[in-house]
Design an enzyme around this catalytic site. Structure first.
Site, PDB file in Angstrom:
ATOM      1  N   VAL A 197      11.039   3.561 -11.028  1.00  0.00           N
ATOM      2  CA  VAL A 197      10.488   4.887 -11.349  1.00  0.00           C
ATOM      3  C   VAL A 197      11.131   5.897 -10.401  1.00  0.00           C
ATOM      4  CG1 VAL A 197       8.389   6.288 -11.483  1.00  0.00           C
ATOM      5  CG2 VAL A 197       8.322   3.881 -12.161  1.00  0.00           C
ATOM      6  N   GLN A 250      14.812  -8.818  -3.973  1.00  0.00           N
ATOM      7  CA  GLN A 250      13.486  -9.441  -3.783  1.00  0.00           C
ATOM      8  C   GLN A 250      13.020 -10.102  -5.076  1.00  0.00           C
ATOM      9  OE1 GLN A 250       9.998  -7.719  -1.555  1.00  0.00           O
ATOM     10  NE2 GLN A 250       9.364  -7.086  -3.587  1.00  0.00           N
ATOM     11  N   SER A 258       7.766   4.063  -0.737  1.00  0.00           N
ATOM     12  CA  SER A 258       6.816   4.519   0.287  1.00  0.00           C
ATOM     13  C   SER A 258       7.585   5.119   1.459  1.00  0.00           C
ATOM     14  CB  SER A 258       5.962   3.352   0.767  1.00  0.00           C
ATOM     15  OG  SER A 258       5.290   2.779  -0.335  1.00  0.00           O
ATOM     16  N   ARG A 259       8.800   4.626   1.693  1.00  0.00           N
ATOM     17  CA  ARG A 259       9.592   5.104   2.843  1.00  0.00           C
ATOM     18  C   ARG A 259      10.170   6.502   2.618  1.00  0.00           C
ATOM     19  NH1 ARG A 259      10.835  -0.753   3.443  1.00  0.00           N
ATOM     20  NH2 ARG A 259      10.009  -1.336   5.480  1.00  0.00           N
ATOM     21  N   LEU A 306       0.465   3.716  -2.138  1.00  0.00           N
ATOM     22  CA  LEU A 306       0.878   3.577  -3.538  1.00  0.00           C
ATOM     23  C   LEU A 306       1.457   4.868  -4.106  1.00  0.00           C
ATOM     24  CD1 LEU A 306      -2.185   1.550  -4.885  1.00  0.00           C
ATOM     25  CD2 LEU A 306      -0.067   0.683  -3.859  1.00  0.00           C
ATOM     26  N   GLN A 320       7.706  -9.814   7.400  1.00  0.00           N
ATOM     27  CA  GLN A 320       8.938  -9.401   6.728  1.00  0.00           C
ATOM     28  C   GLN A 320       9.618  -8.216   7.412  1.00  0.00           C
ATOM     29  OE1 GLN A 320       6.603  -8.510   2.989  1.00  0.00           O
ATOM     30  NE2 GLN A 320       8.099  -6.887   2.763  1.00  0.00           N
ATOM     31  N   GLY A 343       8.608  -4.495  -8.794  1.00  0.00           N
ATOM     32  CA  GLY A 343       9.521  -3.424  -9.196  1.00  0.00           C
ATOM     33  C   GLY A 343      10.976  -3.866  -9.059  1.00  0.00           C
ATOM     34  N   GLY A 395       0.803  -1.216   0.000  1.00  0.00           N
ATOM     35  CA  GLY A 395       0.000   0.000   0.000  1.00  0.00           C
ATOM     36  C   GLY A 395       0.839   1.271   0.000  1.00  0.00           C
ATOM     37  N   HIS A 441       4.282   1.999  -8.152  1.00  0.00           N
ATOM     38  CA  HIS A 441       3.199   1.001  -8.139  1.00  0.00           C
ATOM     39  C   HIS A 441       2.279   1.207  -9.341  1.00  0.00           C
ATOM     40  CE1 HIS A 441       4.033   1.332  -3.642  1.00  0.00           C
ATOM     41  NE2 HIS A 441       4.277   0.060  -3.898  1.00  0.00           N
TER      42      HIS A 441
END
Ligand code: PAF
Length: 281
Positions: free
Chosen positions: A176, A153, A186-187, A33, A61, A147, A31, A37
């Protein structure tokens, strides 16, 4: 667009769509976003008849002392962005439904999870592969999009899908960036204006490494030393790791070649950011 919170309802929806011959594209997220995303959703829209987005901040995680409790959330804005991107279903399960009392099963990819982010965040990838496996089992996607910012990951998930014979195609999508080079995350919302300015040293250092490679420098240690110097000029930064690896095996490379990727993780104040770039690609 519908929002489904229940695991069994999500499974039922997917079963019905598959029985009707529809293909499902899937974008897993936690989330909050952003445009990164959005690019996954736009590509996902083209890759399947139906598009499912999951929003689940996965406690498995996050390590002790990490940012699980403060991880940014905005379901309202996410719902709007998802609708605009043509998402058919948002799957937003609760923690209790994903990890009910008595839960004891984990998916663990060995080897490539012990290095880089896996060395700094023990157990992180076990949490990722477990939740992604569960999401794949619930949603039954034909294709799933991730991504490339989370480079390791993506490699770990590709390994898991191969090793466990999962019938899902994995697509890696380009990073991006903001106009000034900062990779979207997001961080980034944790950064003060001054920290954000210093965070630009990450993308600047990748650009420097690419320039050195283009000029003919092949020695990884020499490239890393220049990158380290550039980042360290910024007092709020603390380097977690800088590594040049083979893009598929993630083996450390002493000399760079066409498959070399520079991977970095750097704390800016308390915020840990990651970024990467192929050096000659
Ligand atoms: O990349 C992420 O946002 C998460 O690691 C993922 C893949 C959604 C699993 O929780």
């Amino acid at each position: 667009m519908i929002i489904i919170n229940s695991v069994s309802e999500m499974q039922r929806w997917s079963q019905e769509q598959k029985a009707a011959g529809k293909t499902i594209a899937f974008v897993p997220t936690m989330g909050f976003l952003h445009a990164g995303h959005h690019s996954l959703l736009v590509e996902g829209r083209n890759r399947g008849d139906l598009l499912v987005l999951s929003i689940f901040v996965n406690p498995a995680q996050f390590g002790v002392g990490e940012d699980l409790d403060v991880y940014p959330r905005d379901l309202c804005a996410d719902t709007q962005l998802a609708a605009e991107a043509g998402v058919n279903v948002i799957f937003a399960p609760t923690v209790a439904s994903m990890y009910p009392r008595g839960y004891t099963t984990w998916v663990d990819v060995e080897g490539i999870t012990d290095i880089l982010c896996g060395a700094s965040r023990p157990g992180h990838f076990r949490g990722v592969t477990t939740v992604v496996s569960k999401l794949f089992n619930i949603i039954q996607p034909d294709v799933a999009l991730f991504g490339c910012k989370d480079f390791q990951q993506l490699a770990v998930i590709r390994r898991m899908v191969l090793d466990l014979n999962m019938l899902v195609e994995i697509i890696g999508m380009p990073i991006v960036r903001e106009a000034d080079g900062l990779a979207l995350s997001s961080r980034n919302s944790y950064l003060s204006p001054e920290e954000r300015r210093q965070a630009l040293s990450l993308s600047a250092s990748l650009a420097l490494a690419r320039r050195l490679a283009a000029e003919g420098l092949r020695d990884s240690a020499a490239i890393i030393a220049r990158v380290r110097d550039l980042i360290s000029m910024n007092p709020a930064t603390r380097i977690d790791y800088l590594q040049i690896c083979h893009q598929f095996s993630l083996q450390v490379q002493a000399q760079i070649d066409a498959d070399s990727v520079l991977l970095l993780a750097v704390f800016i104040g308390k915020t840990r950011l990651i970024d990467n770039s192929l050096l000659l690609g």
